[in-house]
Design a protein around this motif. Sequence first.
Motif, PDB file in Angstrom:
ATOM      1  N   SER A  49       0.841  -1.196   0.000  1.00  0.00           N
ATOM      2  CA  SER A  49       0.000   0.000   0.000  1.00  0.00           C
ATOM      3  C   SER A  49       0.875   1.245   0.000  1.00  0.00           C
ATOM      4  CB  SER A  49      -0.933   0.016   1.217  1.00  0.00           C
ATOM      5  OG  SER A  49      -0.221   0.317   2.390  1.00  0.00           O
ATOM      6  N   LYS A  50       0.337   2.295  -0.579  1.00  0.00           N
ATOM      7  CA  LYS A  50       1.067   3.566  -0.602  1.00  0.00           C
ATOM      8  C   LYS A  50       1.243   4.118   0.799  1.00  0.00           C
ATOM      9  CE  LYS A  50      -0.011   5.175  -5.242  1.00  0.00           C
ATOM     10  NZ  LYS A  50      -0.645   6.241  -6.018  1.00  0.00           N
ATOM     11  N   SER A  51       0.226   3.934   1.649  1.00  0.00           N
ATOM     12  CA  SER A  51       0.308   4.497   3.000  1.00  0.00           C
ATOM     13  C   SER A  51       1.433   3.862   3.812  1.00  0.00           C
ATOM     14  CB  SER A  51      -1.031   4.341   3.732  1.00  0.00           C
ATOM     15  OG  SER A  51      -1.347   2.980   3.884  1.00  0.00           O
ATOM     16  N   LEU A  52       1.733   2.574   3.561  1.00  0.00           N
ATOM     17  CA  LEU A  52       2.846   1.928   4.253  1.00  0.00           C
ATOM     18  C   LEU A  52       4.181   2.171   3.548  1.00  0.00           C
ATOM     19  CD1 LEU A  52       1.244  -1.544   5.144  1.00  0.00           C
ATOM     20  CD2 LEU A  52       1.650   0.385   6.677  1.00  0.00           C
ATOM     21  N   LYS A  53       4.085   2.786   2.378  1.00  0.00           N
ATOM     22  CA  LYS A  53       5.260   3.065   1.550  1.00  0.00           C
ATOM     23  C   LYS A  53       6.061   1.792   1.237  1.00  0.00           C
ATOM     24  CE  LYS A  53       5.751   7.848   2.684  1.00  0.00           C
ATOM     25  NZ  LYS A  53       5.172   8.509   3.732  1.00  0.00           N
ATOM     26  N   ASN A  54       5.345   0.689   1.078  1.00  0.00           N
ATOM     27  CA  ASN A  54       5.995  -0.581   0.733  1.00  0.00           C
ATOM     28  C   ASN A  54       5.489  -1.064  -0.627  1.00  0.00           C
ATOM     29  OD1 ASN A  54       3.405  -1.370   1.437  1.00  0.00           O
ATOM     30  ND2 ASN A  54       4.083  -3.293   2.349  1.00  0.00           N
ATOM     31  N   PHE A  55       5.593  -0.208  -1.607  1.00  0.00           N
ATOM     32  CA  PHE A  55       5.103  -0.582  -2.933  1.00  0.00           C
ATOM     33  C   PHE A  55       6.229  -0.483  -3.947  1.00  0.00           C
ATOM     34  CE2 PHE A  55       4.531   3.954  -2.586  1.00  0.00           C
ATOM     35  CZ  PHE A  55       4.913   4.442  -3.819  1.00  0.00           C
ATOM     36  N   ILE A  56       6.005  -1.156  -5.067  1.00  0.00           N
ATOM     37  CA  ILE A  56       6.937  -1.123  -6.178  1.00  0.00           C
ATOM     38  C   ILE A  56       6.128  -0.828  -7.432  1.00  0.00           C
ATOM     39  CG2 ILE A  56       6.799  -3.626  -6.492  1.00  0.00           C
ATOM     40  CD1 ILE A  56       9.746  -3.518  -7.413  1.00  0.00           C
ATOM     41  N   THR A  57       6.620   0.048  -8.262  1.00  0.00           N
ATOM     42  CA  THR A  57       5.917   0.369  -9.503  1.00  0.00           C
ATOM     43  C   THR A  57       6.285  -0.661 -10.564  1.00  0.00           C
ATOM     44  OG1 THR A  57       7.675   1.780 -10.384  1.00  0.00           O
ATOM     45  CG2 THR A  57       6.025   2.842  -8.945  1.00  0.00           C
TER      46      THR A  57
END
Length: 149
Positions: A49-57
């Motif tokens: 999730s974006k809110s956890l800042k654990n994403f990859i594009t």
Amino acid sequence: MDIHSGGVDLKFPHHDNEMAQAEAHSGCAQWVNYFVHSGHLHIQGLKMSKSLKNFITIRQALEINTARQIRFCFLKHQYNAPMDYGDNTLRGAMDTEKKFVEFFHNVKAALRNAGGLVSDQAQRWGDEEFALDAATTACMKKVDKAFRD
């Protein structure tokens, strides 16, 4: 609407509320025929999730792996179960890709050895191939039109 999708967390109450509101607004007795709920994508054990800042594009993923490897990663996974995106999952996808590549190289070699495929020789279509291509193209157009309906 024939198919409506979303994450597993939207099963209840989100989709039930959405369906009730849409059916009340439109006067339609059955707004959706089928729901497809997909599992979440996890990174390091946590829901991406974006809110956890654990994403990859996608662009970042493509810097590390090929598009084919990423496709295999998702194809090997059951759509409605959570998937942990990481080195182990991608290593499995890379192993699967390697098996497919080796298989098709072996098929080409076997055909070449059997005299059925000569890479320098031009391959020509006959009437059957043109008919099959026309039928396939017509079918693809019908499917595309049905999905756009």
